[in-house]
Enzyme design. Sequence first.
Site, PDB file in Angstrom:
ATOM      1  N   LYS A  52      10.463   1.912 -11.317  1.00 41.73           N
ATOM      2  CA  LYS A  52       9.046   2.146 -10.989  1.00 41.73           C
ATOM      3  C   LYS A  52       8.901   2.739  -9.598  1.00 41.73           C
ATOM      4  CE  LYS A  52       6.327  -1.403  -9.438  1.00 41.73           C
ATOM      5  NZ  LYS A  52       5.615  -1.082  -8.212  1.00 41.73           N
ATOM      6  N   ASN A  53       9.555   2.092  -8.622  1.00 41.01           N
ATOM      7  CA  ASN A  53       9.307   2.478  -7.236  1.00 41.01           C
ATOM      8  C   ASN A  53       9.909   3.827  -6.868  1.00 41.01           C
ATOM      9  OD1 ASN A  53       7.868   0.196  -6.978  1.00 41.01           O
ATOM     10  ND2 ASN A  53       9.340  -0.912  -5.694  1.00 41.01           N
TER      11      ASN A  53
ATOM     12  N   CYS B 282      -3.485  -6.957  -0.623  1.00 41.22           N
ATOM     13  CA  CYS B 282      -3.129  -7.282  -1.989  1.00 41.22           C
ATOM     14  C   CYS B 282      -3.034  -8.790  -2.074  1.00 41.22           C
ATOM     15  CB  CYS B 282      -1.851  -6.589  -2.423  1.00 41.22           C
ATOM     16  SG  CYS B 282      -0.445  -7.119  -1.508  1.00 41.22           S
TER      17      CYS B 282
ATOM     18  N   ARG C  27      -1.588  -5.417   3.726  1.00 39.84           N
ATOM     19  CA  ARG C  27      -0.507  -4.422   3.687  1.00 39.84           C
ATOM     20  C   ARG C  27      -1.054  -3.129   4.284  1.00 39.84           C
ATOM     21  NH1 ARG C  27       2.028  -4.491  -2.235  1.00 39.84           N
ATOM     22  NH2 ARG C  27       3.626  -3.163  -1.327  1.00 39.84           N
TER      23      ARG C  27
ATOM     24  N   ASP D  38      11.319  -8.053  -3.740  1.00 33.03           N
ATOM     25  CA  ASP D  38      10.705  -8.045  -5.072  1.00 33.03           C
ATOM     26  C   ASP D  38      11.416  -8.978  -6.047  1.00 33.03           C
ATOM     27  OD1 ASP D  38       8.819  -6.315  -4.162  1.00 33.03           O
ATOM     28  OD2 ASP D  38       9.661  -4.524  -5.087  1.00 33.03           O
TER      29      ASP D  38
ATOM     30  N   ARG E 272       2.061  -3.773 -14.863  1.00 32.54           N
ATOM     31  CA  ARG E 272       2.154  -2.735 -13.828  1.00 32.54           C
ATOM     32  C   ARG E 272       3.603  -2.310 -13.607  1.00 32.54           C
ATOM     33  NH1 ARG E 272       0.055  -4.296  -8.372  1.00 32.54           N
ATOM     34  NH2 ARG E 272       1.066  -2.291  -8.088  1.00 32.54           N
TER      35      ARG E 272
HETATM   36  C1  UD1 Z   1       7.469  -0.896  -1.361  1.00 34.56           C
HETATM   37  C2  UD1 Z   1       7.581  -1.306  -2.807  1.00 34.56           C
HETATM   38  C3  UD1 Z   1       7.386  -2.806  -2.953  1.00 34.56           C
HETATM   39  C4  UD1 Z   1       8.335  -3.565  -2.057  1.00 34.56           C
HETATM   40  C5  UD1 Z   1       8.268  -3.048  -0.609  1.00 34.56           C
HETATM   41  C6  UD1 Z   1       9.311  -3.671   0.288  1.00 34.56           C
HETATM   42  C7  UD1 Z   1       6.733   0.649  -3.938  1.00 34.56           C
HETATM   43  C8  UD1 Z   1       5.657   1.232  -4.793  1.00 34.56           C
HETATM   44  N1  UD1 Z   1       6.547  -0.615  -3.565  1.00 34.56           N
HETATM   45  O1  UD1 Z   1       6.144  -1.197  -0.938  1.00 34.56           O
HETATM   46  O2  UD1 Z   1       7.622  -3.145  -4.325  1.00 34.56           O
HETATM   47  O3  UD1 Z   1       7.995  -4.932  -2.057  1.00 34.56           O
HETATM   48  O4  UD1 Z   1       8.443  -1.617  -0.597  1.00 34.56           O
HETATM   49  O5  UD1 Z   1      10.575  -3.471  -0.227  1.00 34.56           O
HETATM   50  O6  UD1 Z   1       7.717   1.276  -3.644  1.00 34.56           O
HETATM   51  N2  UD1 Z   1       3.807  -2.312   6.903  1.00 34.56           N
HETATM   52  C9  UD1 Z   1       2.992  -2.188   8.002  1.00 34.56           C
HETATM   53  N3  UD1 Z   1       2.399  -0.968   8.225  1.00 34.56           N
HETATM   54  C10 UD1 Z   1       2.595   0.101   7.395  1.00 34.56           C
HETATM   55  C11 UD1 Z   1       3.459  -0.045   6.295  1.00 34.56           C
HETATM   56  C12 UD1 Z   1       4.046  -1.276   6.063  1.00 34.56           C
HETATM   57  O7  UD1 Z   1       2.782  -3.129   8.758  1.00 34.56           O
HETATM   58  O8  UD1 Z   1       2.026   1.190   7.647  1.00 34.56           O
HETATM   59  C13 UD1 Z   1       4.459  -3.628   6.630  1.00 34.56           C
HETATM   60  C14 UD1 Z   1       3.932  -4.250   5.321  1.00 34.56           C
HETATM   61  O9  UD1 Z   1       2.746  -4.949   5.513  1.00 34.56           O
HETATM   62  C15 UD1 Z   1       5.091  -5.125   4.898  1.00 34.56           C
HETATM   63  C16 UD1 Z   1       6.303  -4.357   5.402  1.00 34.56           C
HETATM   64  O10 UD1 Z   1       5.830  -3.438   6.387  1.00 34.56           O
HETATM   65  O11 UD1 Z   1       5.032  -6.380   5.564  1.00 34.56           O
HETATM   66  C17 UD1 Z   1       7.049  -3.602   4.333  1.00 34.56           C
HETATM   67  O12 UD1 Z   1       6.158  -2.763   3.638  1.00 34.56           O
HETATM   68  P1  UD1 Z   1       6.635  -1.411   2.973  1.00 34.56           P
HETATM   69  O13 UD1 Z   1       8.114  -1.315   3.052  1.00 34.56           O
HETATM   70  O14 UD1 Z   1       5.817  -0.293   3.515  1.00 34.56           O
HETATM   71  O15 UD1 Z   1       6.218  -1.649   1.442  1.00 34.56           O
HETATM   72  P2  UD1 Z   1       5.596  -0.609   0.437  1.00 34.56           P
HETATM   73  O16 UD1 Z   1       6.163   0.741   0.638  1.00 34.56           O
HETATM   74  O17 UD1 Z   1       4.126  -0.771   0.404  1.00 34.56           O
END
Ligand code: UD1
Length: 419
Positions: A22-23, A118, A123, A306, A398
């Site tokens: 998915k990701n 979420c 996030r 995850d 999802r």
């Molecule tokens: C992706 C995955 C999700 C997985 C996560 C971490 C997808 C669609 N989803 O989510 O399944 O759990 O990686 O492996 O690929 N953060 C900030 N600011 C930002 C971005 C992130 O503070 O601008 C923080 C988030 O709140 C979180 C951490 O960084 O605590 C990691 O988030 P991130 O790696 O960005 O996750 P996603 O890409 O949203």
Amino acid sequence: MDKFIINGKQKLSGKITVSGAKNSALKIIAATILLKEPVTISNVPDLMDVRTMQKVLEKLGATVEYCKDSSTMKIDPSTINSYRAPYELVKTMRASFQVMGPLLARFGNAEISLPGGCNFGPRPVDFHLKAFEQMGATITTEHGYICAKAEKLIGNHIYFDFPSVGATENVIMAASLTEGVTIIENAAKEPEVVDLVNFLKLCGAKIQGEGTGRVRIEGVKELQARDFTVLSDRIEAGTFVLASLVTNSPLEIVGAPISALEVFLEKLRLCGHEFEVHQHSLVVKPSPNPKAIKFTALPHPGFPTDLQAPMTAYLSTVEGTSLATEGVYENRFVYISELNRMGASIELDGNKAYISGQEQLSGAQVMASDLRAGAALVIAALGAEGTTEINRVYHIDRGYDDLVGKLSDVGANIQRVKR
Ligand code: UD1
């Protein structure tokens, strides 16, 4: 709202096949915005999130056809004529935000509804936005939408405070078509980031260092459309491993991406389980007397966050006290009260969950609060005595392609009840 009814304690056997990740699929679909010609992506899983990303691209004007039988998606991005990803779609899937980088790079314009929090905490998207500003974009927020504009993006040196998967991918996509060199420090190393880069490189992008903390992207003027096959889903594969362990049934998991699961499997070896690695599959050999363990969810190559919830569900059936620590999200233990309703004994202390393994979980009515929380309840239910009714399974839809069909085929007593 549909629900799952699971009668636990059934032995599983046979082979179960892993779908595309998915990701990875979601980001590769977003990346096709960078192209001008039609392209076919294979091994695209049949998931709600994939359908949502399809709708986002269609809203932008692309023509998208998904064939469920062949798991292929044909995308013609040449007709894109809008730069706006609407609230109705972004609110259901945060990953819609990944179209910002490609839209900005190709059209200099993107309007994306602000993703909310979420169910497991805030996030934010601040890393994405700061990076785009560093590359020359002007960002404003108007009526709940983030509007990014840039006459021309320019490569820059970007440093992330945390190796965010989404921000790394968004910047890589934008930088691929951006003049100059972009260097990302503290980049995410997840296999899905590498898969996205493999696709972009096949299309002509110049990228080095993917899978390390320092990624270098030298922008090119144009990318060529090239067909691509998405890698398999390590989180789905890991969920099947846990289904095998919680029911103490050997299972063969076809298409499991072994190298991406290393840390996860290593932890389970510490529990006492054995795995046979074949060329195209993984055979799980559960130990009848597993031991309690400690694990910490961290960015890749650490234990995948995850799989934290499904692993905690499994450990709640293992004698002794296990410890799960969450190192990626602030509050990813919302599901624990539901597990405790099934007889688990888990105590929370900040980002740590102390899990006292129980001889027996018991089926109950429970509710999925998010995707992986839902998977955790399925694992618990497969191992529990009696019947479990899992509500709000739209969360599970999802991210799991035909979970009921796949688990039924290996002997689970699981049904979907439609409302
Ligand atoms: C992706 C995955 C999700 C997985 C996560 C971490 C997808 C669609 N989803 O989510 O399944 O759990 O990686 O492996 O690929 N953060 C900030 N600011 C930002 C971005 C992130 O503070 O601008 C923080 C988030 O709140 C979180 C951490 O960084 O605590 C990691 O988030 P991130 O790696 O960005 O996750 P996603 O890409 O949203």
